[in-house]
Design a protein around this motif. Structure first.
Motif, short mmCIF file in Angstrom:
data_model
loop_
_atom_site.label_atom_id
_atom_site.label_comp_id
_atom_site.label_asym_id
_atom_site.label_seq_id
_atom_site.Cartn_x
_atom_site.Cartn_y
_atom_site.Cartn_z
N HIS A 183 -7.07 -27.27 -54.85
CA HIS A 183 -7.06 -25.75 -55.06
C HIS A 183 -8.40 -25.25 -54.41
CE1 HIS A 183 -3.63 -24.75 -57.72
NE2 HIS A 183 -3.62 -26.07 -57.84
N LEU A 212 -10.26 -21.39 -53.10
CA LEU A 212 -10.48 -19.65 -53.12
C LEU A 212 -10.29 -19.16 -51.59
CD1 LEU A 212 -12.80 -18.81 -55.73
CD2 LEU A 212 -10.46 -18.69 -56.17
N ARG A 213 -10.05 -17.96 -51.52
CA ARG A 213 -9.87 -17.54 -50.11
C ARG A 213 -11.38 -17.22 -49.82
NH1 ARG A 213 -8.17 -11.90 -49.74
NH2 ARG A 213 -8.88 -11.75 -51.76
N PRO A 248 -2.73 -15.92 -50.13
CA PRO A 248 -2.59 -16.86 -51.16
C PRO A 248 -1.35 -17.53 -51.20
CG PRO A 248 -3.56 -14.83 -52.28
CD PRO A 248 -2.89 -14.55 -50.75
N THR A 270 -3.68 -25.26 -52.20
CA THR A 270 -3.41 -24.13 -52.82
C THR A 270 -4.31 -23.19 -52.73
OG1 THR A 270 -1.70 -25.22 -54.44
CG2 THR A 270 -2.42 -23.05 -55.06
N VAL A 271 -4.18 -22.21 -52.09
CA VAL A 271 -5.18 -21.16 -51.82
C VAL A 271 -5.05 -20.01 -52.89
CG1 VAL A 271 -6.31 -19.37 -50.33
CG2 VAL A 271 -5.30 -21.40 -49.28
N ASP A 272 -5.78 -19.91 -53.91
CA ASP A 272 -5.70 -18.86 -54.91
C ASP A 272 -6.02 -17.40 -54.33
OD1 ASP A 272 -4.87 -21.03 -56.70
OD2 ASP A 272 -6.88 -21.26 -57.13
N SER A 273 -5.66 -16.42 -55.36
CA SER A 273 -5.81 -15.20 -54.86
C SER A 273 -7.41 -14.65 -54.92
CB SER A 273 -5.18 -14.33 -55.97
OG SER A 273 -5.47 -14.50 -57.15
N GLY A 274 -8.30 -15.47 -55.48
CA GLY A 274 -9.43 -15.07 -55.87
C GLY A 274 -10.25 -15.27 -54.35
#
Length: 998
Positions: A226, A228-229, A310, A334-338
């Motif tokens: 995982h 973050l952007r 994301p 997995t690129v999370d939304s934060g």
């Protein structure tokens, strides 16, 4: 923030006995004396007292020969159990039988060690097995009889514990058993190597075996992670050369495909082990081979754009090698939304900072203060205070210095350094042939701070090419290649530098400490000595030179020179035939660097590289020097300010900077301290160099994966953490026993310099540091330039001071500290030289050239035993608080009462200094203000002498008839006294006076 894996607690929880351990009687203290028992233990439960109990400890050790290391068993009472039988010891497990006089929890310590030697350079040896068991007990226990042993009561293994979390073995250091290895290999019967994708949270720590974690999971699989952007995601693929040696590992990347057709391009991925950008900003590649049986982590990075949508992005990494079919490692990121702040760099444990290894920050030809742009007028090149005129062959025909002797401005007429143009001469049977160019050099401008030129021609039977450059700080670099078109025998190839006598009063280097330049001196190459050049000059004009070839690599310095000594340049050294001759010949001082007789084959090329620096680099600023008063210790800021200091140096091993050369793990505390100092009008500088690196750096396992690129190779040893967690090929460096901080030596030129520059930028932006305290740095001028640029970009007046112990000794290769670090002098602000320097039995010439920094555009301070405060004042040097041996506070008070910051400093070396004495061994430096002057007197006479002052009253603007001469009382320095200007003043040996004339 990412939390470091804590094996102690996890082992207990995994075994399902955490509750029972908590309920049990405390066996021995949770913390223990590691110097006696080692850092690791297993606890075991004995239900009933017994004459002998049996236990198998599943320690899965990474040390190669556990059977050669002692085991210590402590009982519930904390006492050592003497009756212990080591039935079988190997890496997988240890079978023990021991006497249990009482029920309870016993502790099995399995890597006890002994520490000796200097506390900061400890020698740690692991205790060998010791048979303490009573013979009768051993016989009665049945330990040697498998049948009887199997019937003994079994102690129950509770779990693994370490002396602290940092010393604990991680899950990547628990070795796979032979049976597990066989199982993994059986699953891939034809594979020469096996690949194991692994996240950044589990860095590979073992390079000669695989961990239990991989054996149980099996080879292959998907790298799932995982992020973050905007984050820089680091990960690994571990390659185990299980059945064969692997040659020429290669990596290729594919695009990552995400939701809605979104793509993260393959260009966002890199593999650090196969190359990158070096410390000089040049791209490089590395051929990576893996010896059979070895594990090679392949560290990779993914730069996720900040505007990434994301979702899950899938792609692959293709890994191949010569003669081996390519394998694909699937990626599922997995690129999370934060959105990550600063790529995630604010948390070192995320390892996002690995991208810093390939940074080119501040890698440019822009100027830093106070230097001015290089000017080009035909073949005359101008830089701050100096001009270099090129001859047709590209070598200097003349060098002029415009600095005045006071070093505070410019002279009315320049000082020419050369009595004639420099020449490179090739001598054969027909005579001497000077390097001559076919066409004059054409000068190209690379930027305001650098120009370069090339020329080609010949020198007798040899063809020649010259590639050279001049930089704004005064550095002249030459790469001279001489090629034989046919076989030729030569009697010599040499460089001649004819200096004007006036430009050559002093010399240091080539095995000589700073002193008056010798009339006749010869020197030869010797790998035992870190010597390849010298500085020769006057206060207001001089020349530093170094003789090198295309294979030059910066040696290690200080205690570690002989671990990576100077590479003898094959051209200049010529198998011991080369050397340097210094000789005063009438009006000139000739430097002759010769290489002696040799034969060259057709097509053979020799590289006679040369680096020179024209000094001084810049003017000195006594007012700033006297205004900036150093407190070299972490302490209460109000107390420091009350002592009169306004610049605080924060060393390592302090609460806000605890780990050597890794100042990132107490950022909040450091930021608060720096901010509080700024509120009080004070500056804070921190210790941070890259000569060595703390074991606390989260990047250390990854750096180990780069082989010898960043961590210097060596025999290992040192503090226990290094021996237990590194692969053994390192040089053990400084150790702080108070906080168990141990370091390894870094290579002198590596990508860690790029990381260092980015780290300084981060510190300047996020912490607000005002500069650096450098202690025997390992990097060169290229990195020092970048340091200055980064700090100058964020601070209006960054401060950098350089400390060195005296390196003129056999351990350090008899190198002068001033010469070793002269290439850094343009970019620092003051010197602190240093331990082991002799302030009592050395000459004024030594003080001037080795200690003061003044001929190079710097001022400094003293250290060893407090220095000599009377002689120090001749050069504007005092001690530094709060170091023992000297206390500058009373002198600071006198400075303030006199107003030294408004005075012109005129040193004893200035030919028309307004105050002199009638003796050559008692010298005077004047601090001149309008209407009053402070005179510093210091003696080198062997006994008390009486001296008279010779005063130029007009230059001082003081009327002699009304003048007074007073010595103010300065505690620890001088009593109060009053003299007449024409009195004979008694001066004790090694001491002096500070006199106010007004």
């Amino acid at each position: 923030m990412h939390k470091r894996f804590a094996p102690c607690l996890l082992a207990l929880a995994t075994l399902g006995i955490a509750a029972s351990l908590q309920a049990a009687t405390e066996p021995v203290p949770l913390r223990w004396n590691a110097d006696r028992l080692g850092n690791h233990r297993y606890t075991v439960q004995v239900e009933q007292p017994a004459a002998a109990v049996r236990v198998i400890v599943p320690w899965r050790r990474r040390d190669a020969h556990p059977e050669q290391v002692a085991v210590i068993v402590l009982g519930p009472d904390g006492q050592v159990v003497d009756n212990v039988a080591r039935v079988h010891i190997d890496q997988a497990a240890g079978e023990l039988v021991f006497e249990a006089k009482q029920a309870g929890i016993y502790a099995v310590y399995y890597q006890p060690y002994l520490s000796s030697g200097h506390a900061n350079y400890p020698t740690v040896t692991y205790a060998p097995p010791h048979d303490s068991a009573d013979a009768a007990w051993l016989q009665a226990s049945g330990a040697g009889d498998p049948a009887r042993r199997a019937k003994l009561p079994q102690a129950r293994v509770l779990g693994y514990q370490a002396v602290d979390d940092f010393d604990a073995y991680t899950d990547m250091e628990r070795t796979a058993t032979p049976q597990e290895l066989d199982h993994v290999l059986a699953a891939h019967p034809a594979a020469a190597w096996l690949l194991f994708p692994e996240t950044r949270e589990h860095p590979v720590r073992m390079f000669d075996r695989i961990p239990e974690r991989w054996a149980q999971r099996g080879a292959g699989g998907t790298l799932s992670e995982h992020a973050l952007r905007g984050e820089y995601l680091s990960f690994q693929v571990g390659a185990w050369a299980a059945r064969a040696a692997i040659r020429h590992v290669q990596i290729s990347f594919g695009d990552l495909h995400g939701p809605g057709g979104k793509v993260i391009g393959a260009a966002a991925l890199t593999c650090f082990n196969l190359g990158g950008i070096d410390y000089a900003g040049q791209p490089f590649t590395t051929q990576l081979d893996i010896a059979q049986g070895r594990v090679q982590p392949l560290w990779m990075g993914l730069d996720i754009p900040a505007d990434t949508t994301p979702g899950v992005y899938r792609g692959s990494v293709t890994v191949s090698a010569d003669g081996i079919a390519a394998q694909q490692v699937p990626l599922a990121i997995t690129v999370d939304s934060g959105e990550a702040v600063a790529h995630g760099d604010d948390d070192p444990f995320k390892l996002t900072r690995l991208r810093w290894l390939n940074s080119t920050l501040a890698q440019n030809n822009e100027l830093v203060k106070p230097f001015t742009a290089v000017t080009v007028h035909g073949t005359r090149l101008g830089i701050l205070g100096r001009d270099i005129t090129l001859a047709g062959n590209g070598l200097p025909a003349q060098i002029d210095s415009h600095f005045n002797e006071r070093m505070t401005g410019w002279a009315d007429t320049p000082l020419p350094l050369l009595a004639a143009p420099m020449q490179l001469l090739v001598q054969d049977a027909s005579g001497s042939h000077a390097l001559a160019a076919a066409t004059p050099p054409t000068i190209d401008v690379d930027g305001p701070a650098k120009v370069h030129w090339r020329s080609s021609g010949s020198a007798g039977p040899l063809q020649a090419t010259v590639a050279a450059s001049l930089e704004a700080d005064g550095t002249l670099s030459y790469a001279i290649a001489l090629t034989a078109s046919q076989p030729v025998s030569l009697s010599d190839i040499r460089l001649e530098i004819p200096l004007h006598n006036e430009a050559a009063p002093y010399e240091l280097g080539l095995g000589r400490t700073g002193e008056r330049a010798p009339a006749d001196f010869s020197w030869r190459w010797n790998v035992q000595n870190n010597q390849d050049g010298a500085w020769i000059g006057a206060v207001n004009g001089g020349l530093e030179f170094h003789l090198r070839d295309e294979h030059y690599r910066r040696p290690l310095n200080t205690n570690f020179y002989h671990d990576q000594p100077l590479r003898m340049p094959s051209s200049w050294d010529n198998g011991g035939n080369g050397g340097v001759q210094l000789q005063r010949e009438g009006a000139r001082y000739l430097v002759k660097a010769f290489s002696g007789p040799r034969h060259m084959d057709a097509g053979q090329t020799l590289h006679y590289d040369l680096v020179m620096r024209v000094t001084p680099f810049k003017t000195i600023h006594p007012a700033e020097h006297f205004a900036e008063r150093y407190y070299h210790a972490y302490a209460d800021l109000d107390m420091i300010k009350a002592q009169g200091a306004n610049v605080v140096n924060i060393h390592h091993a302090t609460p806000i900077n605890p780990w050597i050369n890794y100042p990132f793990l107490q950022a909040d505390r450091m930021r608060a301290y720096v901010g509080a100092a700024h509120q009080r009008g004070m500056a804070v500088k921190i210790y941070d160099t890259i000569r060595e690196l703390s074991d606390r750096a989260p990047e250390l396992p990854m750096l180990e994966s780069l082989g010898q690129e960043i961590i210097s190779p060596g025999k290992g040893g040192g503090f226990s953490w290094l021996q237990e967690h590194l692969d053994g090929n390192y040089i053990a460096a400084w150790h702080v026993p108070e906080n168990r901080d141990a370091a390894v030596i870094d290579a002198g030129q590596s990508r860690w310099h790029n990381y260092y520059i980015e780290g300084l930028d981060w510190l300047a932006r996020n912490i607000g540091i005002d500069g650096l305290y450098l202690d025997d740095v390992a990097y060169d001028r290229i990195t020092m330039q970048r340091v200055r640029k980064v700090l100058q970009a964020h601070r209006p007046h960054p401060l950098i001071d350089l400390h060195s112990a005296n390196q003129y000794n056999p351990r350090d290769g008899y190198i002068n500290s001033a010469l070793l670090y002269m290439e850094l002098f343009p970019y620092i602000d003051r010197l602190w030289f240093g331990e082991e320097f002799d302030y009592q039995h050395t000459s004024p010439a030594y003080w001037l050239t080795e200690l003061s920094g003044i001929p190079y555009g710097l001022m400094g301070e003293m250290l060893q035993d407090g220095g000599n405060p009377w002689r120090g004042m001749l050069f504007g040097m005092t001690n530094r608080l709060p170091w023992t041996g000297g206390d500058p506070r009373e002198l600071w008070k006198l400075w303030d009462s006199f107003g030294i910051e408004q005075a012109d400093m005129i040193g004893w070396w200035v030919h028309d200094t307004p105050v002199k004495t009638d003796r050559d061994d008692v010298l005077a430096t004047s601090y001149v203000r309008h209407g009053k002057t402070m005179i510093a007197l210091a003696s080198w006479a062997p006994a008390t002498v009486r001296v008279k002052l010779q005063i130029d009253w007009r230059a001082l603007g003081i009327a002699p008839r009304t003048a007074t001469l007073v010595a103010p009382a300065v505690a620890g320095f001088q009593p109060a006294a009053q003299f007449k200007p024409d009195d004979a003043i008694a001066v004790e040996p090694g001491k002096g006076w500070l006199l106010i004339l007004q």
